[in-house]
Design an enzyme around this catalytic site. Structure first.
Site, PDB file in Angstrom:
ATOM      1  N   GLY A  43       0.688  -1.454   0.071  1.00 46.04           N
ATOM      2  CA  GLY A  43      -0.056  -0.023   0.085  1.00 46.04           C
ATOM      3  C   GLY A  43       0.762   1.120   0.004  1.00 46.04           C
ATOM      4  O   GLY A  43       0.601   2.144  -1.003  1.00 46.04           O
ATOM      5  N   ALA A  44       1.893   1.274   1.022  1.00 49.36           N
ATOM      6  CA  ALA A  44       2.741   2.490   1.075  1.00 49.36           C
ATOM      7  C   ALA A  44       3.411   2.407  -0.425  1.00 49.36           C
ATOM      8  O   ALA A  44       3.647   3.724  -0.645  1.00 49.36           O
ATOM      9  CB  ALA A  44       3.705   2.372   2.320  1.00 49.36           C
ATOM     10  N   THR A 229       0.748  -8.850 -15.377  1.00 54.56           N
ATOM     11  CA  THR A 229       2.091  -8.221 -15.780  1.00 54.56           C
ATOM     12  C   THR A 229       3.095  -9.384 -15.934  1.00 54.56           C
ATOM     13  O   THR A 229       2.687 -10.508 -15.418  1.00 54.56           O
ATOM     14  CB  THR A 229       2.264  -7.460 -14.360  1.00 54.56           C
ATOM     15  OG1 THR A 229       2.266  -8.611 -13.292  1.00 54.56           O
ATOM     16  CG2 THR A 229       1.643  -6.418 -13.976  1.00 54.56           C
ATOM     17  N   LEU A 230       4.035  -9.186 -16.808  1.00 61.92           N
ATOM     18  CA  LEU A 230       4.660 -10.310 -17.390  1.00 61.92           C
ATOM     19  C   LEU A 230       6.057 -10.027 -17.592  1.00 61.92           C
ATOM     20  O   LEU A 230       6.879 -10.295 -17.998  1.00 61.92           O
ATOM     21  CB  LEU A 230       4.419 -10.488 -18.811  1.00 61.92           C
ATOM     22  CG  LEU A 230       3.021 -10.874 -19.159  1.00 61.92           C
ATOM     23  CD1 LEU A 230       2.700 -10.666 -20.851  1.00 61.92           C
ATOM     24  CD2 LEU A 230       2.492 -12.016 -18.530  1.00 61.92           C
ATOM     25  N   GLY A 231       6.560  -9.178 -16.287  1.00 58.17           N
ATOM     26  CA  GLY A 231       7.981  -9.006 -16.017  1.00 58.17           C
ATOM     27  C   GLY A 231       8.554  -8.301 -17.242  1.00 58.17           C
ATOM     28  O   GLY A 231       8.243  -7.185 -17.595  1.00 58.17           O
ATOM     29  N   ALA A 232       9.681  -8.566 -17.667  1.00 56.03           N
ATOM     30  CA  ALA A 232      10.432  -7.895 -18.678  1.00 56.03           C
ATOM     31  C   ALA A 232       9.584  -8.088 -20.229  1.00 56.03           C
ATOM     32  O   ALA A 232      10.095  -6.958 -21.040  1.00 56.03           O
ATOM     33  CB  ALA A 232      11.578  -8.852 -18.916  1.00 56.03           C
ATOM     34  N   ALA A 233       8.527  -8.992 -20.157  1.00 63.53           N
ATOM     35  CA  ALA A 233       7.782  -8.784 -21.608  1.00 63.53           C
ATOM     36  C   ALA A 233       6.770  -7.587 -21.371  1.00 63.53           C
ATOM     37  O   ALA A 233       6.247  -7.395 -22.520  1.00 63.53           O
ATOM     38  CB  ALA A 233       7.167 -10.234 -21.743  1.00 63.53           C
ATOM     39  N   ASP A 261       4.386  -2.696  -7.511  1.00 59.02           N
ATOM     40  CA  ASP A 261       3.683  -1.785  -6.775  1.00 59.02           C
ATOM     41  C   ASP A 261       3.980  -0.498  -7.577  1.00 59.02           C
ATOM     42  O   ASP A 261       2.727   0.319  -7.538  1.00 59.02           O
ATOM     43  CB  ASP A 261       4.255  -1.809  -5.252  1.00 59.02           C
ATOM     44  CG  ASP A 261       4.066  -2.968  -4.344  1.00 59.02           C
ATOM     45  OD1 ASP A 261       3.163  -3.741  -4.874  1.00 59.02           O
ATOM     46  OD2 ASP A 261       5.031  -3.226  -3.452  1.00 59.02           O
ATOM     47  N   ARG A 294      17.190   0.000  -9.977  1.00 61.80           N
ATOM     48  CA  ARG A 294      17.782   0.620  -8.750  1.00 61.80           C
ATOM     49  C   ARG A 294      17.384  -0.397  -7.694  1.00 61.80           C
ATOM     50  O   ARG A 294      16.295  -1.243  -7.621  1.00 61.80           O
ATOM     51  CB  ARG A 294      17.262   1.836  -8.467  1.00 61.80           C
ATOM     52  CG  ARG A 294      17.931   2.979  -9.322  1.00 61.80           C
ATOM     53  CD  ARG A 294      17.516   4.341  -9.041  1.00 61.80           C
ATOM     54  NE  ARG A 294      16.249   4.743  -9.204  1.00 61.80           N
ATOM     55  CZ  ARG A 294      15.831   5.897  -9.728  1.00 61.80           C
ATOM     56  NH1 ARG A 294      16.657   6.869 -10.283  1.00 61.80           N
ATOM     57  NH2 ARG A 294      14.543   6.112  -9.805  1.00 61.80           N
TER      58      ARG A 294
END
Length: 310
Positions: A43-44, A229-233, A261, A294
């Site tokens: 949430g934060a 969501t597919l990460g790097a894809a 997030d 990062r």
């Protein structure tokens, strides 16, 4: 006129992070790096990610009256998040124990602490704040009955974004409110009745393949739209009009902690200021890509200018 672009209702944790050469197997001990303590919690994290991009963002959460709680409040305020709805005291702040391997992948164990004490009564007490938000974003590091109460309490003009993490079975009325339901491959498999730890081989880059079927199957469970969501894809967008794959820019991943997030916070904010779903996802995948370059969670979240440069 909405009082804020985005109200996040969810968790606030102190992230205790160590880097390891490999994550331990059952019964095994491995040595890690010096322990680092960062502000976190889904949430934060979402609220900070959105505020750093320029959103008028607020957070409804619970933290303890302790050093970890003060760390979180300072980080939220420094990012520009409205902490007026944050409730303090009663139990220690939640903690996440995070190991990060050399590829940037992480494993996380959460001790909920104060997050588990965010109640439906707290939601009802914040009715005016909920009604003033263009978008309310939710996760499952707070009690499911609290999430369900948020869905019952929001006004008819407020859009609901839900990331069911950690995954859990969702009531029909909660699913019906999601626009979108945001899942990664593990959460999608869980909601469709499969094991949450299955999915691509480590290091593999997923394509749209089975995920289109998963997205359509999830849409059939009741949400108004679905984002996988597919990460790097990148990410797959699915709505009544069909599905589309939104690619991510290629970056060198250093630490994936908090990237989901950052993606969801950016997505929810752009929906709150009037973007269509696919346009919001196109922006959010760039935010998520910037975040993995990062270390840390909130410390890795980019500004709008950094996203533009990416």
């Amino acid at each position: 006129m909405h009082g804020c672009d985005l109200l996040v209702v969810g968790s606030a944790n102190a992230d205790l992070v160590t880097a390891v050469e490999r994550r331990p197997a059952a019964g095994e001990t491995v040595l890690g790096s010096d322990l680092a303590v960062h502000p976190g919690g889904k949430g934060a994290n979402q609220a900070v990610a959105a505020a750093r991009l320029g959103a008028r963002a607020a957070l409804l959460a619970r933290v303890g009256d302790d050093a970890h709680g003060r760390l979180l409040l300072d980080s939220l305020r420094d990012a520009g998040v409205d902490t007026g709805p944050v409730l303090t005291g009663g139990t220690p702040t939640g903690v996440a124990l995070i190991t990060v391997d050399p590829s940037g992948d992480n494993s996380i164990v959460v001790s909920p602490g104060a997050n588990a004490r965010l109640t439906p009564a707290d939601v009802r007490a914040a009715r005016e704040v909920l009604a003033s938000a263009a978008v309310v974003s939710l996760q499952l590091e707070i009690p499911l009955e609290t999430v369900a109460e948020v869905v019952r309490t929001v006004g008819p003009g407020t859009r609901v974004v839900l990331n069911p993490s950690p995954p859990a079975d969702l009531p029909a009325h909660v699913l019906a409110a999601c626009d979108p339901l945001v899942v990664n491959e593990h959460e999608a498999r869980f909601l469709l009745g499969g094991p949450p730890d299955a999915g691509p081989e480590p290091g593999a880059t997923p394509g749209p393949g089975p995920y289109e079927e998963w997205a359509r199957a999830l849409l059939g469970r009741g949400p108004r739209s679905v984002v996988v969501t597919l990460g790097a894809a990148g990410a797959l967008v699915c709505g009544p009009g069909g599905t589309s794959l939104v690619p991510s820019p290629a970056v060198r991943a250093v630490d994936t902690t908090g990237a989901g997030d950052a993606f969801t916070g950016a997505l929810a904010w752009r929906l709150g200021v009037g973007d269509g779903l696919e346009a919001a996802v196109r922006f959010a995948v760039r935010v998520g890509a910037a975040a993995v370059t990062r270390t840390g969670a909130q410390a890795s979240f980019p500004t709008a200018e950094e996203v533009d440069r990416l």
